[in-house]
Enzyme design. Sequence first.
Site, PDB file in Angstrom:
ATOM      1  N   GLU B 172       0.843  -1.212   0.000  1.00 56.29           N
ATOM      2  CA  GLU B 172       0.000   0.000   0.000  1.00 56.29           C
ATOM      3  C   GLU B 172       0.869   1.249   0.000  1.00 56.29           C
ATOM      4  O   GLU B 172       0.565   2.237  -0.690  1.00 56.29           O
ATOM      5  CB  GLU B 172      -0.949  -0.026   1.206  1.00 56.29           C
ATOM      6  CG  GLU B 172      -2.017  -1.111   1.051  1.00 56.29           C
ATOM      7  CD  GLU B 172      -2.868  -1.321   2.291  1.00 56.29           C
ATOM      8  OE1 GLU B 172      -2.527  -0.799   3.370  1.00 56.29           O
ATOM      9  OE2 GLU B 172      -3.887  -2.034   2.189  1.00 56.29           O
ATOM     10  N   ALA B 317      -6.678  -5.554  12.410  1.00 58.40           N
ATOM     11  CA  ALA B 317      -7.688  -4.901  13.230  1.00 58.40           C
ATOM     12  C   ALA B 317      -8.888  -5.796  13.565  1.00 58.40           C
ATOM     13  O   ALA B 317      -9.336  -5.806  14.715  1.00 58.40           O
ATOM     14  CB  ALA B 317      -8.148  -3.614  12.540  1.00 58.40           C
TER      15      ALA B 317
END
Lengths: 441, 441
Positions: B172, B317
Amino acid sequence: MNPSYRPQVVIIGAGFGGLKAASVLAKAGVSVLLLDRNNYHTFVPLLYQVATAELEPEQIAYPVRSFLRGQPNVSFLQAEVRQVDFLAKTIETDREIINYDFLILATGSQSQFLGVPGAATYALPMRSLCEAIALRNHVLSCFEQAVHEPSPTRCQQLLTFIIVGGGPTGVELAGGLIELIQGALVSDYPELNLRRSRVILLQSNERLLASFPQRLGAYTQKQLRKMGVKIHLNSKVRKVTSEAVYLEDDTIINAETIIWTAGVEANAPETAPAVSTAMKGKLVVQPTLQLRDHPQVYAIGDLAYLEQDGKPLVGVAPVAIQQGVAAAKNIARQLRGLSPQPFNYVDKGRAAIIGRNAGVVQARKFSVTGFPAWLVWLSIHLFYLPGWRNRLSVLVNWICDYLLKKRFVCLILPKPRAKASPRLFMTEAQTPLNSRNIELN
Amino acid sequence: MNPSYRPQVVIIGAGFGGLKAASVLAKAGVSVLLLDRNNYHTFVPLLYQVATAELEPEQIAYPVRSFLRGQPNVSFLQAEVRQVDFLAKTIETDREIINYDFLILATGSQSQFLGVPGAATYALPMRSLCEAIALRNHVLSCFEQAVHEPSPTRCQQLLTFIIVGGGPTGVELAGGLIELIQGALVSDYPELNLRRSRVILLQSNERLLASFPQRLGAYTQKQLRKMGVKIHLNSKVRKVTSEAVYLEDDTIINAETIIWTAGVEANAPETAPAVSTAMKGKLVVQPTLQLRDHPQVYAIGDLAYLEQDGKPLVGVAPVAIQQGVAAAKNIARQLRGLSPQPFNYVDKGRAAIIGRNAGVVQARKFSVTGFPAWLVWLSIHLFYLPGWRNRLSVLVNWICDYLLKKRFVCLILPKPRAKASPRLFMTEAQTPLNSRNIELN
């Protein structure tokens, strides 16, 4: 001169004046090099809103290179200027030595501590974006510390905020701070009795906003008092320590936070030869904004000392902007073999904000207070803020605060450095060189 | 036990897991104290967008106290934890000593330099908001420096960016960085030939996104190469210096910027007695998320080592969030005299973004690439980002970048500290303790 030679104009400082001069000179057939120590322009009038967690720093910082898109004659160098040599016509920076044919000095101003012992060490300035961020972090850290502070005396000290200087900056900051505390922070700190917190504004003479008409100063004082700010007039600070301010009448006020808005001085670069200066270290300029002995060099904005109607021009953005235009046009005139023209400031008025629904505006002979003045202040600042996206996001922040008392930027970021400093959480931006107690993390 | 006694649950860490646990326990009839060294929660998945000037730091930082409004049983203390004493059931912080009845350790992870010489000193990590800000400032400073760099070799070094680690974070970041350079920076730096700039992604094994299916890794590699990222597979870093990375095959790549996304390790607090750890320093937990010898203590998220289906759970997460819920519910069960239940992670899938219109999603048995995956990634992250205002402003940034290739946060702010550092403009957040060349401003 070689007809294809393109004169090089260097502008030091990407503030209001410098940027304006660059935009005018962009169409003048010269090469323009703009220098600044930062790669962004700071919209200084809204600094206090960064300090009071109303706005994000990025909402009032605009990249210089974004301004310069579409201006191929203007280039930018991020650099610190070390010295300007007027005889060699060179500028020594921390990157390289730059030659100039014409030079505009637009380096603005910095906090002036007026020789008050301890002020430079223990008081927090607010003239740059880094200083405003540091101030915000410090203020919020005081509340975080107070939450678990067992000693009532120490807690009171943490919740006491002193602002030294009752001009527009001090007034706006006092209003912003009290609204932060009584608004957003009441919800954030249910453990604290925030009625104990105190915002104290110290003014050395007999009224606030001394440069505004007396009526507006009186209105401002009344409004701030109604909001809960404690105002001490005729209160000169004799000394500042890590724990308190000492006034000349021997009053001592203990506080963890002492913010200095009492004076600014010119942020003059070192020059060779030196230039004559006036009050606050400002460079004395001719009516044309040129330096007397160096006709290719101009000084504008907060850096320049120029009188009009017998009074020195004030260091505000409209003056800098108009002088930026004038200096640029005068350089263009010089290039055409014409004489530069004297500068005449067109004063469209001044405004200051006190709190929600409360402002003051003074324009020519009339003055306005209250809600209309507040709206005018908001509109002017929104209009002049660079960047449509910044304007939009600032408007959203303002609306949310007005309707919901919500502030989105209650962040202690980046993490302050010193652990056992004289000021609770001083950061790098404020770290004085001679502070004994600063430890590195 | 006194029936009016309210058990105290302490949660260390206001990340995804800690905040979720706090919200569940808020309704469990206990007192909850949440500790974190920062007063905000960081939305870590979007950190790389702060580093690539796409987003402002404040758009992905949410004040912890804003989360806790309306939860009177939950209080917050900003503090650094020094040690946890499991026998005395106390936590020593830099503020005070805290007692607990139950404890949830949710302190997350930090960069792990895998023992590579020089990596900790010269490579730039990106695991916290301060590190992401520092990285952005550093990257932009390289361009500012390159503008006026006369030496072509040095200029090339300034315009070379190496990312070590081809997992989701590295991928990313590589995509975000190349788009920043080829998009916004082309307009900002007309003086530079940005086709000379290089973004190089180093992966130690034979494919990118090794934890995703092979097809998605191959797609990612193809996309990144099409965007201009240079990818080196099977390239282990042997050494990092101030000027280059040295690979195990003796290749040397000169670069001013070396970003470390190759590994994380648990950010475990010091405990007494010590707790058994597994790979990456993670604390070994029971299936119930309790520590084996301390049934009142739970560890969750990136800090915890737990296997499911024979493999350790990944530090993402969703795992932290589900474990936060599970740990909180187990504490509630213990308070009712019931046994805690084993944790079972429900894997809804994973996603990674490569660049505009290009993402990868893997959910259960199916996988998607390209535009639909990209949309899914954007939607998920927008949905989970805390704060409606942050969601709105992030969406505006994304739309402007997509349509206009405009990035608003090309700011070098706050001003980096060191002048002659091994890394051009390392800031406080990155300053290694043993770096020889760091000078104070």
